[in-house]
Motif scaffolding. Structure first.
Motif: not given
Length: 143
Positions: A5-33
């Motif tokens: 089956q083709p991937a569904p086109r969702w009517a909604t979107k989940i998006a996370v926006l991260l500040r670009e200067d974060l360290a890798t561990w910070q990006r992962l931690n912030v995304t999870a939270f």
């Protein structure tokens, strides 16, 4: 295992926006939270539990993709304002939260600063695709 089956086109979107200067561990931690905030407030975004071929059960996850975006700090402030103007619920993570040690301390750190002055390092939203796209306009896909 391939899906026919083709991937569904969702009517909604989940998006996370991260500040670009974060360290890798910070990006992962912030995304999870931030993702946990979306999951905790909208049970409809969560699918059914998983199981492997041996019958071992696993926790359910989001039913739809989570886009992870990045941008400069001033974009996060603008995105927060635009998300509020569009009535989107927002999960926030501020720079202060890297130095707190408990959930109560996290909430107190955010509460101590007016919204327009928050030192945002991450935001997450879930809502209608167009509203999310407009709120996060100018962000780019995380590398």
């Amino acid at each position: 295992m391939e899906s026919k089956q083709p991937a569904p086109r969702w009517a909604t979107k989940i998006a996370v926006l991260l500040r670009e200067d974060l360290a890798t561990w910070q990006r992962l931690n912030v995304t999870a939270f931030l993702a946990s905030g979306i999951a905790a407030t909208d049970p409809e975004v969560i699918g059914q539990p998983y199981a492997d071929g041996d019958g071992t059960g696993y926790l359910p996850m989001f039913r739809q993709p989570v886009l992870v975006l990045t941008g400069p700090g001033d974009l996060l402030s603008r995105a927060r304002t635009r998300a509020l103007e569009r009535g989107l619920a927002i999960a926030v993570f501020t720079a202060d939260l890297f130095s707190t040690g408990a959930d109560e301390d996290n909430r107190a750190a955010v509460r101590a600063v007016p919204g327009a002055d928050l030192d945002l390092v991450g935001l997450a939203v879930h809502g209608p695709r167009a509203a999310v796209d407009k709120a996060f306009k100018g962000a780019r896909m995380h590398p």
